[in-house]
Design a protein around this motif. Structure first.
Motif, PDB file in Angstrom:
ATOM      1  N   GLU A 111       0.941  -1.266   0.077  1.00  0.00           N
ATOM      2  CA  GLU A 111      -0.168  -0.061   0.023  1.00  0.00           C
ATOM      3  C   GLU A 111       0.802   1.200   0.132  1.00  0.00           C
ATOM      4  OE1 GLU A 111      -0.216  -2.636   1.896  1.00  0.00           O
ATOM      5  OE2 GLU A 111      -2.343  -3.305   1.824  1.00  0.00           O
ATOM      6  N   PHE A 112       1.948   1.212   0.737  1.00  0.00           N
ATOM      7  CA  PHE A 112       2.950   2.538   0.522  1.00  0.00           C
ATOM      8  C   PHE A 112       3.414   2.653  -0.712  1.00  0.00           C
ATOM      9  CE2 PHE A 112       3.121   4.027   4.849  1.00  0.00           C
ATOM     10  CZ  PHE A 112       4.279   5.007   5.107  1.00  0.00           C
ATOM     11  N   THR A 113       3.833   1.379  -1.169  1.00  0.00           N
ATOM     12  CA  THR A 113       4.286   1.753  -2.483  1.00  0.00           C
ATOM     13  C   THR A 113       3.425   2.268  -3.610  1.00  0.00           C
ATOM     14  OG1 THR A 113       5.696  -0.289  -2.380  1.00  0.00           O
ATOM     15  CG2 THR A 113       5.132   0.387  -4.738  1.00  0.00           C
ATOM     16  N   THR A 114       2.142   2.034  -3.310  1.00  0.00           N
ATOM     17  CA  THR A 114       0.789   2.542  -4.130  1.00  0.00           C
ATOM     18  C   THR A 114       0.792   4.036  -3.935  1.00  0.00           C
ATOM     19  OG1 THR A 114      -0.342   0.531  -4.360  1.00  0.00           O
ATOM     20  CG2 THR A 114      -1.411   2.484  -4.684  1.00  0.00           C
ATOM     21  N   LEU A 115       0.857   4.316  -2.638  1.00  0.00           N
ATOM     22  CA  LEU A 115       0.651   5.759  -2.452  1.00  0.00           C
ATOM     23  C   LEU A 115       1.942   6.500  -3.015  1.00  0.00           C
ATOM     24  CD1 LEU A 115      -0.523   5.658   1.230  1.00  0.00           C
ATOM     25  CD2 LEU A 115      -2.138   5.882  -0.864  1.00  0.00           C
ATOM     26  N   ASN A 116       3.241   6.149  -2.750  1.00  0.00           N
ATOM     27  CA  ASN A 116       4.077   6.703  -3.373  1.00  0.00           C
ATOM     28  C   ASN A 116       4.112   6.865  -4.723  1.00  0.00           C
ATOM     29  OD1 ASN A 116       5.672   6.921  -0.817  1.00  0.00           O
ATOM     30  ND2 ASN A 116       6.621   4.924  -1.087  1.00  0.00           N
ATOM     31  N   MET A 117       3.642   5.866  -5.573  1.00  0.00           N
ATOM     32  CA  MET A 117       3.656   6.274  -7.046  1.00  0.00           C
ATOM     33  C   MET A 117       2.459   7.284  -7.163  1.00  0.00           C
ATOM     34  SD  MET A 117       2.155   3.125  -9.487  1.00  0.00           S
ATOM     35  CE  MET A 117       0.633   2.987  -8.769  1.00  0.00           C
ATOM     36  N   TRP A 118       1.471   7.118  -6.523  1.00  0.00           N
ATOM     37  CA  TRP A 118       0.240   8.046  -6.795  1.00  0.00           C
ATOM     38  C   TRP A 118       0.904   9.495  -6.636  1.00  0.00           C
ATOM     39  CZ3 TRP A 118      -4.449   5.871  -3.840  1.00  0.00           C
ATOM     40  CH2 TRP A 118      -4.845   4.814  -4.567  1.00  0.00           C
ATOM     41  N   ALA A 119       2.016   9.708  -5.513  1.00  0.00           N
ATOM     42  CA  ALA A 119       2.473  10.965  -5.119  1.00  0.00           C
ATOM     43  C   ALA A 119       3.263  11.414  -6.183  1.00  0.00           C
ATOM     44  CB  ALA A 119       3.151  10.830  -3.911  1.00  0.00           C
ATOM     45  N   GLU A 120       3.827  10.636  -6.838  1.00  0.00           N
ATOM     46  CA  GLU A 120       4.941  10.847  -8.143  1.00  0.00           C
ATOM     47  C   GLU A 120       4.107  11.247  -9.079  1.00  0.00           C
ATOM     48  OE1 GLU A 120       8.158  11.002  -7.926  1.00  0.00           O
ATOM     49  OE2 GLU A 120       8.513  10.251  -5.990  1.00  0.00           O
ATOM     50  N   LYS A 121       2.862  10.621  -9.398  1.00  0.00           N
ATOM     51  CA  LYS A 121       1.853  11.059 -10.507  1.00  0.00           C
ATOM     52  C   LYS A 121       1.439  12.532 -10.294  1.00  0.00           C
ATOM     53  CE  LYS A 121       1.046   6.523 -12.168  1.00  0.00           C
ATOM     54  NZ  LYS A 121       0.024   5.403 -12.398  1.00  0.00           N
ATOM     55  N   THR A 122       1.095  12.819  -9.023  1.00  0.00           N
ATOM     56  CA  THR A 122       0.684  14.117  -8.744  1.00  0.00           C
ATOM     57  C   THR A 122       1.476  15.363  -9.410  1.00  0.00           C
ATOM     58  OG1 THR A 122       1.682  14.383  -6.463  1.00  0.00           O
ATOM     59  CG2 THR A 122      -0.617  13.544  -6.630  1.00  0.00           C
ATOM     60  N   GLU A 123       3.078  15.091  -9.285  1.00  0.00           N
ATOM     61  CA  GLU A 123       4.002  15.925  -9.864  1.00  0.00           C
ATOM     62  C   GLU A 123       3.639  16.328 -11.337  1.00  0.00           C
ATOM     63  OE1 GLU A 123       5.794  17.647  -7.819  1.00  0.00           O
ATOM     64  OE2 GLU A 123       5.132  16.695  -6.175  1.00  0.00           O
ATOM     65  N   THR A 124       3.160  15.513 -12.146  1.00  0.00           N
ATOM     66  CA  THR A 124       3.016  15.415 -13.534  1.00  0.00           C
ATOM     67  C   THR A 124       1.493  15.533 -13.946  1.00  0.00           C
ATOM     68  OG1 THR A 124       2.941  13.076 -13.865  1.00  0.00           O
ATOM     69  CG2 THR A 124       5.065  14.394 -14.100  1.00  0.00           C
ATOM     70  N   GLY A 125       0.360  15.796 -13.065  1.00  0.00           N
ATOM     71  CA  GLY A 125      -0.993  16.033 -13.168  1.00  0.00           C
ATOM     72  C   GLY A 125      -1.806  15.124 -12.646  1.00  0.00           C
ATOM     73  N   GLY A 126      -1.307  14.072 -12.133  1.00  0.00           N
ATOM     74  CA  GLY A 126      -2.191  12.848 -11.440  1.00  0.00           C
ATOM     75  C   GLY A 126      -3.063  13.384 -10.471  1.00  0.00           C
ATOM     76  N   SER A 127      -4.199  12.438 -10.120  1.00  0.00           N
ATOM     77  CA  SER A 127      -5.218  12.907  -9.316  1.00  0.00           C
ATOM     78  C   SER A 127      -4.573  13.380  -7.937  1.00  0.00           C
ATOM     79  CB  SER A 127      -6.222  11.701  -9.056  1.00  0.00           C
ATOM     80  OG  SER A 127      -7.031  11.975  -8.253  1.00  0.00           O
ATOM     81  N   ARG A 128      -5.050  14.399  -7.557  1.00  0.00           N
ATOM     82  CA  ARG A 128      -4.644  14.840  -5.953  1.00  0.00           C
ATOM     83  C   ARG A 128      -5.649  14.533  -5.096  1.00  0.00           C
ATOM     84  NH1 ARG A 128      -0.076  18.110  -6.606  1.00  0.00           N
ATOM     85  NH2 ARG A 128      -0.302  18.625  -4.639  1.00  0.00           N
TER      86      ARG A 128
END
Length: 702
Positions: free
Chosen positions: A51-68
């Motif tokens: 789950e931590f890995t998933t959250l870290n991946m989402w956090a990286e994507k927010t830098e390039t326009g991913g869902s916040r």
């Protein structure tokens, strides 16, 4: 050391607790004005690496326009808040302006943490923005907060969110903020914001064991391997149970694991783990207590009543029965529990409580309801299932009955078992509610707070569920119900009830091919019926003895019993006459007297047609007559026999009688329809546990 300690102890910036999120308040010096409205400690955190890995991946994507917008879901006690807080704490460098946690569920802490205003006021006070006092409305406070964090990196945890309405203000006014919302169920109404969703699953057993080893100590865990395994199983992968169980064992070194396991099994897990917690909010039930205390009066009353229900799932019709004096209150209470995700519905329309929620509801009922009210509610629950089973059996069978409840209106609403389209299926209703029915029967044999259910409950329930078990149902469940009913009928000293239950035992044994045991039960039924007031019981017992003799291959003895039964038949009930004619036809068929057998079947068929014309069709026994005729015609007139079998099959299918369906499919296979018909018969026999019949079909197939 307590079970609430977490591995994280970060000290960057100012730390303030908001709402009821467990943690400490730490005001320290800071190199920059980093605002931290999150707890510095959380509950035990373990083994959430994927789950931590998933959250870290989402956090990286927010830098390039991913869902916040992230929505973390799962039942209470699964660790949603701990995961979110631990991730924020370990990633605070990503949010160097502010990390904020807000309790949206309404805990009993100061301010209750219910609204946007709570976050705004705490933020203004922490940052020294005295002009925030001039913002008096929520909208004004939101505008001010938005201007202060404009362009800043902020992580905002909205914990225990109930609806999208609690999230939307932040999405519309704070587009740069990362929102982590925890909720029991996925939040609806947020699709335009494309939320990322993470559903938490229970921890693996090994992770629970590691928690116990770390907090309790390896030596104590190793000393009781069986108790450890049992404790891990009872924790069900829920961190809230694992951490509190470990903390209780840590604080009480004299407490053996086996003793704690026994206590949890007997008292319920939450109740057993409450020991030593004088502070309400330090107890494992605290998260449930928060939700319970927020309920309206009707919802709270229903919540406690469901805690007294014998199993976690319940039929929708139960609520109107519990609130028969004010059905609108019951509907409103159920809707509130549903919206709060304290109950949920399945595809069948039944309702279910998560197991820990159910345990807390039982705790609340024991604590908040008077003993007399608990007795009243338990009695109403039991009465609902008995009256419901009586109503269902009325639709399933035309047998004469003993219970005084037949023909008597129930004192509360019941499911509608009318034959019209869209109404409740009586077979499905009994099957779905059988665990609750059996639990009520078991309760009836015990004393609850000085008063049990009145004598007669269990034998009446056995009578009411008889038609269900005749058509389907597990023989072990049927035997358990009959054993309880037999004890009850004996305790009531009611010979008519004794005769009825003994006959039901005999029918079960007869269906299993256990002819000696069946005869013994029918003889007991006959003896009891002769002592009772209901003479039809004598006729029924003699008729069953005749059927048993016919099954043994003694048609002369069978016919003798049938003749003895005639004076006890009810002349006003053509069905009784039809059944006797059918059984006589069966006996003559065994004798080889085809003409007499066909005459008996013809007489029975005429009576069953009369019942059908009156709107009282007996699908099953009419089908049995057709089968009897077909079996006599198989050799000389196979085409006519085939047509009769197909007509009988349609009747058995309409009545949903899988065993009789299977017998017809087997006969059709014998007539030449072959392997496919036999395979269909095998599947149906397997569905009802008819092992001997299954072996017979498998031999034919091989």
């Amino acid at each position: 050391m307590s079970a609430g300690v977490n591995l994280f102890d970060g000290r960057s910036g100012t730390v303030v607790q908001v709402g009821t999120l467990n943690g400490s308040v730490e005001l320290g010096q800071q190199a920059r004005r980093a605002v931290r409205l999150v707890p510095a400690v959380t509950s035990v955190f373990r083994d959430r690496a994927p789950e931590f890995t998933t959250l870290n991946m989402w956090a990286e994507k927010t830098e390039t326009g991913g869902s916040r917008l992230w929505n973390i879901t799962g039942p209470s006690g699964i660790g949603k808040t701990t995961l979110a807080l631990t991730w924020i704490n370990e990633n605070r460098q990503r949010f160097d302006h502010a990390q904020i946690a807000m309790e949206c569920g309404g805990g009993p802490g100061e301010g209750h943490g219910r609204s946007v205003e709570e976050v705004c006021d705490r933020y203004f006070a922490l940052t020294g923005q005295t002009y925030g006092l001039s913002a008096e409305t929520p909208a004004a406070k939101m505008r001010l907060l938005s201007s202060l964090i404009d362009g800043e990196k902020v992580a905002l945890l909205l914990d225990d969110v109930r609806s999208a309405a609690q999230v939307l203000p932040f999405l519309s006014n704070l587009p740069g903020v990362l929102i982590m919302a925890t909720s029991r169920l996925p939040l609806s109404g947020l699709a335009p914001y494309q939320p990322q969703r993470l559903s938490l699953q229970p921890l693996p057993d090994e992770a629970v064991r590691e928690t116990l080893v770390e907090i309790v100590g390896a030596d104590r865990i190793a000393a009781e391997p069986k108790a450890t395994a049992d404790l891990v199983r009872l924790c069900s992968g829920l961190p809230i149970l694992a951490s509190h169980a470990a903390g209780l064992l840590h604080d009480d070194e004299g407490l053996r694991l086996s003793d704690l396991v026994e206590r949890m099994a007997e008292q319920g897990r939450l109740a057993a783990l409450e020991a030593g917690h004088d502070d309400l909010m330090a107890r494992p039930s605290a998260v449930f207590e928060v939700m319970y205390r927020e309920l309206g009066a009707s919802a709270a009353r229903l919540y406690c009543a469901l805690g007294l229900h014998p199993v976690r799932d319940f039929d929708p019709g139960l609520v109107p029965a519990l609130f028969s004096e004010a059905p609108a209150d019951g509907a409103a209470g159920l809707e509130q529990l549903r919206k709060r995700a304290m109950v949920r519905s399945d595809q069948r329309g039944r309702y279910l409580m998560e197991d820990l929620t159910y345990e807390h509801a039982a705790l609340a009922a024991r604590r908040d309801l008077e003993p007399a009210e608990r007795v009243r509610l338990r009695s109403r629950i039991a009465d609902y299932y008995l009256h419901g089973a009586v109503a269902a059996s009325t639709r399933l069978s035309q047998r004469w009955t003993l219970s005084p409840l037949y023909g008597r209106p129930a004192p509360f609403p019941l499911p509608d078992f009318a034959a019209s389209q869209g109404q409740r299926d009586p077979i499905a209703w009994i099957g779905d509610n059988l665990p609750a029915i059996m639990a009520c029967m078991e309760r009836a044999g015990r004393v609850w707070e000085g008063m049990g259910l009145p004598p007669g409950y269990r034998w009446q329930m056995a009578e009411a569920t008889h038609a269900y078990f005749t058509g389907r149902g597990r023989s072990d469940e049927r035997a358990t119900i009959l054993a309880w009913a037999e004890q009850d009928a004996d305790a009531c000293q009611n010979p008519d009830a004794q005769a009825r239950i003994q006959a039901q035992w005999g029918e079960m044994y007869l269906g299993q091919g256990r002819l000696e045991e069946a005869e013994q039960r029918f003889q007991r039924s006959l003896a009891a019926a002769r002592q009772g007031a209901e003479t039809r019981g004598v006729g029924a017992a003699l008729e069953w003895l005749g059927i048993t003799e016919r099954r043994r291959g003694n048609p002369e003895a069978a016919l003798e019993n049938f003749d003895r039964a005639v004076p006890f038949l009810d002349p006003a009930r053509p069905r009784s006459q039809a059944l006797l004619q059918m059984h006589r036809g069966d006996a003559y068929a065994v004798l080889g007297n085809v003409a007499a057998a066909l005459d008996g079947y013809a007489a029975a068929a005429a009576l069953f047609r009369r019942l059908a014309a009156e709107g009282r069709r007996d699908h099953v026994n009419e089908g049995k007559v057709l089968v009897g005729q077909a079996e006599l015609l198989m050799r000389e007139h196979p085409h006519q026999a085939h047509a009769l079998f197909e007509e009988a099959l349609s009747l058995f299918q309409a009545a949903r009688r899988p065993y009789q369906e299977a017998k017809v499919w087997e006969a059709l296979g014998d007539l030449g329809d072959g392997a496919e018909a036999w395979r269909t018969a095998l599947r149906l026999y397997e569905s009802v546990g008819a092992q001997e019949a299954c072996a017979r079909i498998q031999a034919k197939l091989s």
